[in-house]
Design a protein around this motif. Sequence first.
Motif, PDB file in Angstrom:
ATOM      1  N   VAL A   9     -15.604   6.840   0.593  1.00  0.00           N
ATOM      2  CA  VAL A   9     -14.273   6.981   1.192  1.00  0.00           C
ATOM      3  C   VAL A   9     -13.856   8.438   1.054  1.00  0.00           C
ATOM      4  CG1 VAL A   9     -13.564   4.610   0.688  1.00  0.00           C
ATOM      5  CG2 VAL A   9     -13.126   6.417  -0.993  1.00  0.00           C
ATOM      6  N   THR A  10     -12.844   8.844   1.833  1.00  0.00           N
ATOM      7  CA  THR A  10     -12.319  10.192   1.646  1.00  0.00           C
ATOM      8  C   THR A  10     -11.383  10.195   0.438  1.00  0.00           C
ATOM      9  OG1 THR A  10     -10.366   9.916   3.056  1.00  0.00           O
ATOM     10  CG2 THR A  10     -12.417  10.664   4.124  1.00  0.00           C
ATOM     11  N   ALA A  11     -11.327  11.333  -0.235  1.00  0.00           N
ATOM     12  CA  ALA A  11     -10.489  11.452  -1.424  1.00  0.00           C
ATOM     13  C   ALA A  11      -9.022  11.219  -1.091  1.00  0.00           C
ATOM     14  CB  ALA A  11     -10.682  12.831  -2.048  1.00  0.00           C
ATOM     15  N   GLY A  12      -8.564  11.788   0.020  1.00  0.00           N
ATOM     16  CA  GLY A  12      -7.153  11.675   0.376  1.00  0.00           C
ATOM     17  C   GLY A  12      -6.723  10.250   0.674  1.00  0.00           C
ATOM     18  N   GLN A  13      -7.507   9.553   1.458  1.00  0.00           N
ATOM     19  CA  GLN A  13      -7.153   8.175   1.785  1.00  0.00           C
ATOM     20  C   GLN A  13      -7.181   7.291   0.538  1.00  0.00           C
ATOM     21  OE1 GLN A  13      -5.960   6.748   4.410  1.00  0.00           O
ATOM     22  NE2 GLN A  13      -5.962   8.593   5.662  1.00  0.00           N
ATOM     23  N   TYR A  14      -8.126   7.574  -0.348  1.00  0.00           N
ATOM     24  CA  TYR A  14      -8.216   6.785  -1.574  1.00  0.00           C
ATOM     25  C   TYR A  14      -6.966   6.983  -2.434  1.00  0.00           C
ATOM     26  CZ  TYR A  14      -9.921   5.040  -6.044  1.00  0.00           C
ATOM     27  OH  TYR A  14     -10.055   4.344  -7.217  1.00  0.00           O
ATOM     28  N   VAL A  15      -6.575   8.234  -2.644  1.00  0.00           N
ATOM     29  CA  VAL A  15      -5.400   8.512  -3.464  1.00  0.00           C
ATOM     30  C   VAL A  15      -4.138   7.987  -2.798  1.00  0.00           C
ATOM     31  CG1 VAL A  15      -3.965  10.325  -4.460  1.00  0.00           C
ATOM     32  CG2 VAL A  15      -6.462  10.494  -4.565  1.00  0.00           C
ATOM     33  N   LYS A  16      -4.025   8.182  -1.494  1.00  0.00           N
ATOM     34  CA  LYS A  16      -2.843   7.715  -0.772  1.00  0.00           C
ATOM     35  C   LYS A  16      -2.689   6.200  -0.921  1.00  0.00           C
ATOM     36  CE  LYS A  16      -0.708   7.910   3.829  1.00  0.00           C
ATOM     37  NZ  LYS A  16      -0.813   6.509   4.271  1.00  0.00           N
ATOM     38  N   SER A  17      -3.791   5.469  -0.834  1.00  0.00           N
ATOM     39  CA  SER A  17      -3.711   4.011  -0.966  1.00  0.00           C
ATOM     40  C   SER A  17      -3.281   3.610  -2.370  1.00  0.00           C
ATOM     41  CB  SER A  17      -5.070   3.373  -0.636  1.00  0.00           C
ATOM     42  OG  SER A  17      -6.043   3.697  -1.609  1.00  0.00           O
ATOM     43  N   ARG A  18      -3.713   4.364  -3.373  1.00  0.00           N
ATOM     44  CA  ARG A  18      -3.331   4.062  -4.744  1.00  0.00           C
ATOM     45  C   ARG A  18      -1.842   4.355  -4.969  1.00  0.00           C
ATOM     46  NH1 ARG A  18      -7.480   4.528  -8.515  1.00  0.00           N
ATOM     47  NH2 ARG A  18      -5.871   4.033 -10.052  1.00  0.00           N
ATOM     48  N   LEU A  19      -1.358   5.459  -4.407  1.00  0.00           N
ATOM     49  CA  LEU A  19       0.058   5.788  -4.536  1.00  0.00           C
ATOM     50  C   LEU A  19       0.931   4.747  -3.846  1.00  0.00           C
ATOM     51  CD1 LEU A  19      -0.107   9.642  -3.972  1.00  0.00           C
ATOM     52  CD2 LEU A  19       0.724   8.507  -6.039  1.00  0.00           C
ATOM     53  N   GLU A  20       0.526   4.330  -2.659  1.00  0.00           N
ATOM     54  CA  GLU A  20       1.299   3.322  -1.935  1.00  0.00           C
ATOM     55  C   GLU A  20       1.368   2.030  -2.719  1.00  0.00           C
ATOM     56  OE1 GLU A  20       0.450   4.778   2.674  1.00  0.00           O
ATOM     57  OE2 GLU A  20      -0.827   3.272   1.737  1.00  0.00           O
ATOM     58  N   ALA A  21       0.273   1.652  -3.367  1.00  0.00           N
ATOM     59  CA  ALA A  21       0.274   0.426  -4.171  1.00  0.00           C
ATOM     60  C   ALA A  21       1.186   0.570  -5.373  1.00  0.00           C
ATOM     61  CB  ALA A  21      -1.158   0.103  -4.623  1.00  0.00           C
ATOM     62  N   THR A  22       1.206   1.756  -5.977  1.00  0.00           N
ATOM     63  CA  THR A  22       2.036   1.981  -7.155  1.00  0.00           C
ATOM     64  C   THR A  22       3.525   1.825  -6.840  1.00  0.00           C
ATOM     65  OG1 THR A  22       0.415   3.477  -8.141  1.00  0.00           O
ATOM     66  CG2 THR A  22       2.698   3.709  -8.878  1.00  0.00           C
ATOM     67  N   TYR A  23       3.953   2.366  -5.695  1.00  0.00           N
ATOM     68  CA  TYR A  23       5.383   2.374  -5.381  1.00  0.00           C
ATOM     69  C   TYR A  23       5.821   1.197  -4.510  1.00  0.00           C
ATOM     70  CZ  TYR A  23       5.552   7.092  -7.251  1.00  0.00           C
ATOM     71  OH  TYR A  23       5.482   8.171  -8.076  1.00  0.00           O
ATOM     72  N   SER A  24       4.901   0.358  -4.080  1.00  0.00           N
ATOM     73  CA  SER A  24       5.272  -0.691  -3.127  1.00  0.00           C
ATOM     74  C   SER A  24       6.301  -1.667  -3.693  1.00  0.00           C
ATOM     75  CB  SER A  24       4.018  -1.451  -2.684  1.00  0.00           C
ATOM     76  OG  SER A  24       3.407  -2.091  -3.800  1.00  0.00           O
ATOM     77  N   HIS A  25       6.231  -1.954  -5.005  1.00  0.00           N
ATOM     78  CA  HIS A  25       7.143  -2.949  -5.575  1.00  0.00           C
ATOM     79  C   HIS A  25       8.577  -2.465  -5.617  1.00  0.00           C
ATOM     80  CE1 HIS A  25       7.257  -0.578  -9.234  1.00  0.00           C
ATOM     81  NE2 HIS A  25       8.166  -1.396  -9.717  1.00  0.00           N
ATOM     82  N   SER A  26       8.763  -1.125  -5.567  1.00  0.00           N
ATOM     83  CA  SER A  26      10.130  -0.583  -5.679  1.00  0.00           C
ATOM     84  C   SER A  26      10.626   0.037  -4.388  1.00  0.00           C
ATOM     85  CB  SER A  26      10.159   0.474  -6.791  1.00  0.00           C
ATOM     86  OG  SER A  26       9.307   1.551  -6.487  1.00  0.00           O
ATOM     87  N   SER A  27       9.902  -0.148  -3.286  1.00  0.00           N
ATOM     88  CA  SER A  27      10.260   0.530  -2.045  1.00  0.00           C
ATOM     89  C   SER A  27      11.600   0.071  -1.487  1.00  0.00           C
ATOM     90  CB  SER A  27       9.167   0.322  -0.995  1.00  0.00           C
ATOM     91  OG  SER A  27       9.009  -1.062  -0.726  1.00  0.00           O
ATOM     92  N   ALA A  28      12.036  -1.114  -1.874  1.00  0.00           N
ATOM     93  CA  ALA A  28      13.296  -1.629  -1.360  1.00  0.00           C
ATOM     94  C   ALA A  28      14.487  -1.312  -2.261  1.00  0.00           C
ATOM     95  CB  ALA A  28      13.208  -3.142  -1.160  1.00  0.00           C
TER      96      ALA A  28
END
Length: 340
Positions: free
Chosen positions: A320-339
Motif C-alpha cells: 500500500v502507499t504510505a499516505g493512504q495507510y496513515v490516512k486510513s489509520r487517522l480516520e479510524a482514530t477520530y471516527s468515534h468523535s466526528s459528531a
Amino acid sequence: MAHLAASPELLVALHRTESTFEEIPVIDIKDARSSDPIARKRLADLIRDACINVGFFYIESHGIPEEAVDNTINVGKKYFALPEATKMELDIHKTSNFKGYTAFLGENTDPTGLGDMHEAFDIGCEIPSEGEHNGQMAGGNVWPPEIPEFKEIVTDYYRRTLEVGKLLFPLFALALDLPETFFDDKTIKSAAIMRLLHYPPQSPTSFETDINGKQIGIGAHTEWCFTILWQDTAGGLQVQNAAGKWVDAVPIPGTLVVNLGDQFARWTNDMFKSTLHRVINRSGLERYSIPLFFGTDYDVLLEPIPTCVTPGSPSKYDVVTAGQYVKSRLEATYSHSSAL
C-alpha cells in the motif's frame, strides 16, 4: 504515546515476534554525524538490536537545546489553559488534514477503552505535496490567535525534531544492511505530524478492574512509522513485552524516546518491532509531552525491503502507499468523535 490503534493483522504479528525485554536501551547518537563510516555502522548496529528486540530506545546527543523544549512546553501550557470553547474553535474535525485541537476523550486508541484522557494540538508540514492529495496530512496548519508567539516557537521545535528524524533514517538503513541513502528519496516531503499533549492526573487505583479505568491517558496502541518523543518528569509511558508485562519508559533528562511503528513493521516484514504501549498518568501532576510522528512521503509504496524477505520468511503484507495507510489509520482514530 501516539493516537493510532494497532491494526488487527499487526497485533497478531506483534504477539508472535516480540521479545521479552525488561528495560529500554539508551543510545548516544553523537556518531550519527561522524565522518567515520565504521563509527556510524557501530551506532547502526546498536539501533538494529533495539529495533529487533524492543522497538523502543532512548537517544542522547540529539542536538535539541533545552530552551527550545522549554519554550514549546510553556506555550503549550498557555494554550491548554484557555477556555474549552476557545480551544474548540480550532477543533481538528474542522480540518481535512488532521491539524488543530483534540478535546479530552476525542480519541479512543484502544477499542476496549472508553476514550483517551488527554487533549492535544496537532501541526504538520505546510508544504503541499505534488498533486495536492485531498485530505492528506500536508497543507496549512491552524494557530491560536490568543498566543501570538505560539506559531514561531512550536514551528521551531517541529523543524529541530524533523532534523533528528532525518538523522535517524540513514542509521535505520545501515541497520537493515542497506545503503545509507536508501530512504533519501522516500522522505523528501515526509508526512510528519507533531502533537502537544496534556494529560490530567489519574487515580492510581487499578483500572483493569474498574470500568472507569477504561479511560486512561492513551490506550494500548502502536504507531504508524516512527515517533520521536519528549516527555516531562511525570512519567506514565509504558511498553509491553511479549510476556504481557508493562515496562516503564521512565523519563531520562536530556533524552528523547524513539519507537517504531506499523509502517516499519510492514516494510521490514516484522524484523523491526512495532510495540504496544500506553500512557497512564498516576504521578498526581499534570503531564505534558511532545511526540513527532515521522512518516515517509505520501506516495511511497510500502514494499518489502529486500534484506528482510527470505525463502524462510516470505512477504507478509499487501503493498500500500504510505499516505493512504496513515490516512486510513487517522480516520479510524477520530471516527468515534466526528459528531462531537
